[in-house]
Design an enzyme around this catalytic site. Structure first.
Site, PDB file in Angstrom:
ATOM      1  N   ILE A  74      -8.285  10.311   1.863  1.00  0.00           N
ATOM      2  CA  ILE A  74      -9.473  10.189   1.492  1.00  0.00           C
ATOM      3  C   ILE A  74     -10.354   8.886   2.317  1.00  0.00           C
ATOM      4  CG2 ILE A  74      -8.156   9.948  -1.264  1.00  0.00           C
ATOM      5  CD1 ILE A  74      -7.095   7.163  -1.172  1.00  0.00           C
ATOM      6  N   HIS A 123       1.156  -1.069   0.214  1.00  0.00           N
ATOM      7  CA  HIS A 123       0.154   0.086   0.204  1.00  0.00           C
ATOM      8  C   HIS A 123       1.155   1.441   0.095  1.00  0.00           C
ATOM      9  CE1 HIS A 123      -2.022  -2.908   2.474  1.00  0.00           C
ATOM     10  NE2 HIS A 123      -2.613  -2.949   1.971  1.00  0.00           N
ATOM     11  N   ASP A 160       0.440  12.350  14.183  1.00  0.00           N
ATOM     12  CA  ASP A 160       0.051  11.829  14.313  1.00  0.00           C
ATOM     13  C   ASP A 160      -1.534  12.288  12.985  1.00  0.00           C
ATOM     14  OD1 ASP A 160      -1.540   8.993  14.347  1.00  0.00           O
ATOM     15  OD2 ASP A 160      -2.878   9.910  15.019  1.00  0.00           O
TER      16      ASP A 160
END
Ligand code: ADP
Ligand code: MG
Length: 590
Positions: free
Chosen positions: A403, A217, A556
């Site tokens: 996304i 990924h 984060d």
């Protein structure tokens, strides 16, 4: 570069439609993925696989007689939701038990495990074997933490063949575990992959260089070298995979039998793979290994990434028999499968029945309209910040946080607006928005946002007005649920670092009598500070874990997006909605 799409956001759905249109001989569409379009003469254990899309032929291309019974199909590089997995399990199971098998990624584990728990309550004997073949994702003594790459194929094939030969669920599970224990892979890449509509690849490899050990990924590699010759790459693979620490327990290399799977990751030519394979075959044979049914081609891709992986499947007699058993799927066929005894299943369970909206009081409906406004505001904030969130996630994670959050918040806002129209109360609205969010978003954060919304909603009901105490109790319960579900603690560099101080401050202010909007504003400030401070932490959970040092100095993404949403919802609570559509909805309600 990906060249062909209509609307990038619709790409995954349109891809599934086309796949099903082209492969009706093997698969039918069900909610959340595909299931076989045929049924064997007798009932058998169902093997349900799945994961994000973008890895074809993994996963849907491996559904058919002799292999998987169904595949849950998430969005591009995002795990399917628990709801989707559950639906594929229900469409595929035949009363003999279900084996779930998928690559070991945090998001997939969360969603598949939740689905497993749900179907077990209905008496379905559901088990799980995650695939952990990638030798670069954790040390040999932490094999259970490794992620799954092209070795998925050998585990799925062993399980699928076992199910087809009438093995019990215990034995299908045993064989899948054995296959996983005897499968090792490593991958390299020359260029990154670019998702449809994206301007840039998820990662890049400098010209002339090769990244070693990267994920499927776009998770960064652990090392980089100059691009070797084809023989040089074969030698690298053989050295690493034949290292004594990577030889499965109970195997002696000299005299062993191995199925090699040389896998192209998206845009490496078969011809190049064949050139590499000759040297691999020589090197394995020099060590006294007998090659069994070698596979050279594409089995698990990473969109259009230029990369190659090698998997070694160290078979024993039983695994070899299962490997050689006939299979007939869209993308993987072997032997000759006798299809004459199969029945065609023409059920199409794609459309879920439109579930009725429970009746709600006017108070609860008014609250629901405000929650819908808050979700819509969150959608706008996420849209505005999606690129930035994706960027932060790409430094140590996989770049999909923007996304994923965008898909989730859009779906939740759309669903919320729709059910407000139908008169939903606060609890129903949040539960429907939760499903919509986790179905569409995928990924770890998608699962956790589904948990957050559902848990808050459970502290409301469809009759009473929503009080400040109920909101505070809901956020506290959501904090507990996220921690128990995702197993992260404060300091692990996740959204928990922002959620815990947010929930605690909110509870404290509300219990000392502050108005909700004021308490929320104070809690938001604390959450924003805590999110900023995650930059100093080393990640211990999720995809960023393998790349700890790269994440130092970077916040984060999940903590940042949580603080953003808290801030936006605070604006709605203070009454300054800027969003006309939902304001209209709200006005109509009042
Ligand atoms: P994925 O990690 O599946 O790609 P996203 O990129 O959408 O999912 O989300 C990543 C974020 O999810 C991280 O920044 C972190 O805040 C959060 N996260 C990851 N794992 C956990 C966990 N176990 N518990 C809580 N939050 C987590
Ligand atoms: Mg991510």
């Amino acid at each position: 570069m990906t060249r062909l799409w209509n609307e990038p956001a619709d790409f995954a759905d349109e891809m599934v439609d086309g796949f099903v249109r082209a492969n009706g001989r093997w698969v039918r569409k069900v909610h959340g993925g595909v299931s076989r379009s045929t049924q064997s003469a007798g009932a058998e254990v169902a093997v349900v696989i799945g994961g994000g899309s973008g890895h074809y032929p993994a996963f849907a291309g491996l559904v058919g007689p002799g292999l998987a019974h169904g595949a849950a199909m998430g969005n591009l590089f995002a795990s399917p939701s628990a709801h989707q997995v559950e639906s594929v399990v229900r469409a595929s199971e035949q009363g003999e038990g279900v084996l779930l098998s998928y690559g070991n990624y945090a998001g997939d584990v969360l969603h598949f495990t939740e689905a497993q728990e749900t179907v077990r309550k209905d008496g379905i004997d559901c088990r799980t074997v995650t695939v952990t073949d990638d030798i670069f994702s954790a040390k040999p003594n932490e094999r259970e933490k490794r992620r799954g790459i092209a070795g998925d194929l050998t585990v799925f094939k062993a399980a699928g063949a076992a199910a087809a030969s009438g093995y019990s669920i215990d034995d299908v599970e045993r064989v899948a575990m054995l296959a996983n224990a005897r499968t090792r892979s490593m991958g390299v890449a020359f260029t990154g992959c670019t998702l449809p509509g994206a301007d840039e690849p998820l990662f890049t490899v400098p010209e002339g260089r090769m990244a070693i050990g990267l994920g499927i990924h776009g998770e960064p590699g652990i090392d980089e070298t100059d691009i070797p010759t084809a023989d040089g790459l074969a030698e690298l693979f053989a050295t690493r995979l034949l290292d004594a620490a990577e030889i499965p327990e109970g195997v002696t290399v000299d005299g062993a039998r191995v199925v090699p799977v040389l896998n192209g990751l998206g845009s490496v030519k078969s011809e190049e793979l064949f050139v590499v394979f000759t040297r691999i075959a020589d090197l394995l044979e020099e060590r006294g290994i007998t090659l069994v049914d070698p596979q050279v081609g594409e089995f698990c891709t990473s969109f259009d990434m230029a990369g190659v992986s090698l998997t070694l499947f160290w078979v024993d007699d039983e695994l070899e028999t299962l490997w050689n058993a006939p299979t007939d799927t869209p993308a993987f066929r072997s032997g000759s499968f006798d299809t004459s005894a199969l029945e065609i299943v023409d059920r199409n369970d794609d459309d879920e029945a439109d579930v009725a909206i429970p009746k709600a009081s006017d108070d609860s409906r008014r609250a629901a309209a405000r929650i819908a406004a808050a979700l819509d505001a969150a959608r706008v904030t996420i849209d505005e910040n999606a690129d930035e969130l994706g960027h932060i996630d790409s430094i140590a994670g996989d770049g999909d946080h923007g996304i994923g959050m965008q898909r989730g918040s859009r779906a939740a806002a759309t669903e919320a607006a729709a059910v407000v129209e139908k008169g939903a109360g606060a609890q129903t609205l949040l539960s429907r928005a939760a499903d919509a969010w986790s179905d569409r978003a995928g990924g770890t954060s998608g699962a956790l946002w589904g948990v957050i919304l559902r848990t808050i909603g459970d502290k409301f009901d469809d009759a009473e007005p929503v009080s400040a105490e109920a909101v505070s109790a809901g956020i506290t319960a959501a904090k507990d649920a996220v921690m128990s579900y995702g197993k992260a603690a404060v300091g692990d560099k996740t959204m928990v670092d922002a959620l815990v101080p947010f929930a605690d401050t909110l509870a404290e202010r509300v219990s000392s009598g502050a108005a909700l909007a004021d308490a929320w504003a104070a809690a938001t400030l604390v959450a924003q500070e805590a999110a900023a401070k995650t930059a100093d932490l080393m990640p211990r959970m999720g995809r960023a874990r393998a790349h700890g040092e790269k994440a130092l100095g970077v916040t984060d993404p999940g903590a940042i997006s949580l603080a953003m949403i808290a801030d936006t919802v605070g604006g709605i609570l203070r009454g300054n909605e800027r969003f006309s559509e939902t304001e209209d909805v709200r006005r109509r309600m009042e």
